[in-house]
Design an enzyme around this catalytic site. Structure first.
Site, mmCIF file in Angstrom:
data_model
loop_
_atom_site.group_PDB
_atom_site.id
_atom_site.type_symbol
_atom_site.label_atom_id
_atom_site.label_comp_id
_atom_site.label_asym_id
_atom_site.label_seq_id
_atom_site.Cartn_x
_atom_site.Cartn_y
_atom_site.Cartn_z
ATOM 1 N N THR A 97 0.811 -1.389 0.362
ATOM 2 C CA THR A 97 0.100 -0.053 -0.015
ATOM 3 C C THR A 97 0.580 1.079 -0.101
ATOM 4 O O THR A 97 1.235 1.532 1.094
ATOM 5 C CB THR A 97 -1.357 -0.729 1.296
ATOM 6 O OG1 THR A 97 -1.732 -1.486 1.291
ATOM 7 C CG2 THR A 97 -1.938 0.951 1.317
ATOM 8 N N LYS A 172 -7.031 1.331 -3.267
ATOM 9 C CA LYS A 172 -6.785 1.257 -2.052
ATOM 10 C C LYS A 172 -7.265 2.181 -1.782
ATOM 11 O O LYS A 172 -7.641 2.312 -0.198
ATOM 12 C CB LYS A 172 -5.237 0.638 -1.994
ATOM 13 C CG LYS A 172 -4.889 0.575 -0.638
ATOM 14 C CD LYS A 172 -5.550 -1.154 -0.048
ATOM 15 C CE LYS A 172 -5.299 -1.223 1.220
ATOM 16 N NZ LYS A 172 -3.924 -2.245 1.912
ATOM 17 N N LYS A 240 -0.440 5.774 8.037
ATOM 18 C CA LYS A 240 0.356 5.540 6.770
ATOM 19 C C LYS A 240 -0.182 5.732 5.581
ATOM 20 O O LYS A 240 -0.333 6.915 4.705
ATOM 21 C CB LYS A 240 1.491 5.059 6.982
ATOM 22 C CG LYS A 240 2.386 4.672 5.353
ATOM 23 C CD LYS A 240 2.148 3.620 4.192
ATOM 24 C CE LYS A 240 2.237 2.520 4.874
ATOM 25 N NZ LYS A 240 1.585 1.556 3.873
#
Length: 296
Positions: A97, A172, A240
């Site tokens: 990711t 995502k 993050k």
């Protein structure tokens, strides 16, 4: 069956690479901690390389699942990176990711060597990786996706292409933004139920069968009420991911006020010492505001 390199043996990558061996692929792994790569090879019967380049040499497909943009660059680029080991005609599929920016950067570097690239972040958590039930969101050419998909089926319950390189990462981001809003809503709802004197677990079971239902409600409500957060996807990683999504939104002029607010709530959880708690720990912030104990 394909000759595959897998870079990164964290809680996701370790079982994902194992599924590839179980499906009959020839797998060589790399991990920053060599002892973990050795343990994986001993358990699954595959091989390991001392560097990403060594692991990728001769591979038809190189898969990666590391921490962030910088980690991804470190395993792909440079004299010891995977791109230094692969031959023209190979394919790189990245499950990290990360940002759409780094996906496009690496795709360009790969193309210069005649190597394909697909960004393919996953959702489903550690349990999904272990059970081979991940949702995989892909970006890349149709030809590269078609080549990758049969291999990704080793650990996927769903796998789709959403556009060119970078589209998987943006998808995502959408996933993480949705989770953040859902978990904050759950935290508030469960606190409301409990403070009103209801059995919050019973409420969650019923609500999960209606329009308010979600995977998070079905799988996290009980643990939230039990004050148990030593599992699942860590708050540090969610921050993050939300940071990447917020930066992407800023670049294209999209407002994400709920995501920005929940990101700050996760910062509060970090200040409580919960950086490694599961993302469902947002409810702990509300408990502190209420003056309740958060000891697990």
């Amino acid at each position: 069956m394909a000759k595959i390199a897998f870079l990164g043996l964290g809680v996701m990558g370790y079982p994902m690479a194992g599924h590839l061996v179980a499906k009959g692929h020839d797998v060589t792994v790399y991990n920053r901690t060599t002892a973990k790569a050795e343990a994986w090879a001993a358990e699954h019967g595959g091989k390991f390389g001392a560097t990403p380049r060594e692991a990728a040499e001769g591979a038809e497909i190189v898969l990666s699942c590391v921490g962030n943009d910088d980690d991804l660059r470190s395993v792909m680029l440079g004299d010891d990176g995977a791109l230094a080991g692969v031959s023209s005609g190979a394919l790189i599929v990245d499950h990290t990711t990360a940002s759409a920016i780094v996906a496009r950067e690496l795709a360009e570097a790969a193309a210069a060597q005649g190597v394909g690239f697909v960004d393919a972040p996953v959702s489903g958590g550690q349990a999904g990786a272990e059970n081979g039930q991940l949702a995989i969101m892909c970006g890349g050419s149709q030809a590269d996706f078609d080549r990758a998909e049969p291999v990704l089926a080793s650990y996927a319950k769903a796998c789709e292409r959403f556009g060119d390189v970078g589209a998987g990462q943006v998808t995502k981001m959408v996933n993480q933004v949705c989770i953040a809003g859902i978990v904050q809503g759950m935290s508030e709802g469960l606190m409301l139920a409990a403070e009103a004197g209801l059995d919050a677990k019973q409420v969650a079971r019923l609500v999960s069968q209606g329009a308010g239902g979600s995977w998070q409600l079905a799988n996290r409500a009980d643990t939230m009420m039990d004050n148990h957060f030593e599992h699942g996807f860590a708050v540090n990683w969610m921050r993050k991911d939300l940071g990447i999504a917020l930066e992407q939104a800023k670049d294209i002029g999209v407002s994400l006020p709920v995501a920005a607010l929940v990101d700050q709530f996760y910062s509060d959880v970090q200040q409580l010492g919960g950086g490694r708690w599961d993302t469902s720990s947002l409810i702990q912030r509300l408990r502190v505001l209420k003056g309740q104990s958060i000891d697990s």
